[in-house]
Design an enzyme around this catalytic site. Structure first.
Site, mmCIF file in Angstrom:
data_model
loop_
_atom_site.group_PDB
_atom_site.id
_atom_site.type_symbol
_atom_site.label_atom_id
_atom_site.label_comp_id
_atom_site.label_asym_id
_atom_site.label_seq_id
_atom_site.Cartn_x
_atom_site.Cartn_y
_atom_site.Cartn_z
ATOM 1 C CE LYS A 1 51.686 76.325 67.512
ATOM 2 N NZ LYS A 1 52.772 75.879 68.483
ATOM 3 C CE1 TYR B 1 47.852 76.881 67.591
ATOM 4 C CE2 TYR B 1 47.708 75.890 65.564
ATOM 5 C CZ TYR B 1 47.962 75.717 66.762
ATOM 6 O OH TYR B 1 48.637 74.652 67.440
#
Length: 234
Positions: free
Chosen positions: A145, A141
């Site tokens: 990002k 994650y």
């Protein structure tokens, strides 16, 4: 700067959480039309929103959505996933899946809608990032990002000559389903939506939506141990 009043906006992931709050806030600020996308458009509940089926990682789905929304002037890439795969132990397919949604998904949507926004006289793109863009504590994650943040910075340079401004929004925990397991302080979706739209209207390059995010961004120039105290633990 971009006026929301009278604009036509497409919000990915517009059926719940921050996306739903964005749809509501856009109409409150005078948007002419808001397309709210979801895998299942029946989950879009705002009475004035235009439900639109969209799977951001599927090129055919993105193309179909763009064909139906030829009047868009503002694109908000809000949809995302939180797999948090571990780089050493998780299946590589899980890591790829996170990047497909959080990096390649918004890229596909942006590439489809840039010609539309340009043809409609220019406008704005807002990309939703995370404080974890800058802190690698959530595996795939955080990495997805961080890559998306870099994509946004590149797009800002590429799109300025084409009359399209780009804003990146970074935020910590928000009181949505994705952060239901978190006990710490959380922003409300309404607060994040309001700051995001303020960023669009002011032409901000970045919006830092909470104190945690502002503290982490300010600390990026520090030594690694400042962001990762576990590295200096004895």
């Amino acid at each position: 700067m971009t006026n929301i009043e009278g604009s036509v906006v497409l919000v990915t992931g517009g059926s719940r959480g921050i996306g739903r709050a964005l749809v509501e806030a856009l109409y409150e600020r005078g948007a002419k039309k808001v397309y709210a996308t979801a895998r299942d458009p029946k989950t879009v509940t705002h009475p004035d929103a235009v439900p639109l089926a969209l799977e951001v990682g599927d090129p055919a789905s993105v193309a179909a959505a763009a064909e139906q929304a030829q009047d868009v002037t503002i694109l908000i890439n809000n949809a995302g996933a939180s797999v948090n795969a571990n780089f050493l132990d998780s299946p590589v397919e899980d890591i790829r899946r996170e990047f497909e949604t959080n990096f390649y998904g918004p890229l596909l949507v942006t590439r489809a809608f840039v010609p539309i926004i340009e043809r409609n006289g220019g406008g704005h793109i807002l990309n939703f990032h995370s404080v974890l863009s800058w802190v690698g504590i959530a595996g795939s994650y955080s990495a997805s990002k961080a890559a998306f943040w870099s994509q946004t910075n590149s797009l800002r340079l590429d799109l300025k000559p084409r009359g399209i401004e780009v804003t990146g929004l970074h935020v910590g925990y928000v009181d949505t389903d994705m952060a239901a397991h978190v006990d710490g302080p959380k922003s409300t979706p309404e607060s994040v939506a309001a700051q995001a739209l303020d960023g669009i209207e002011s032409g901000a390059f970045e919006v830092l939506a909470d104190e945690l995010t502002r503290q982490v961004k300010a600390g990026l120039s520090a030594e690694g141990g400042a962001l990762y105290p576990q590295l200096t633990a004895v």
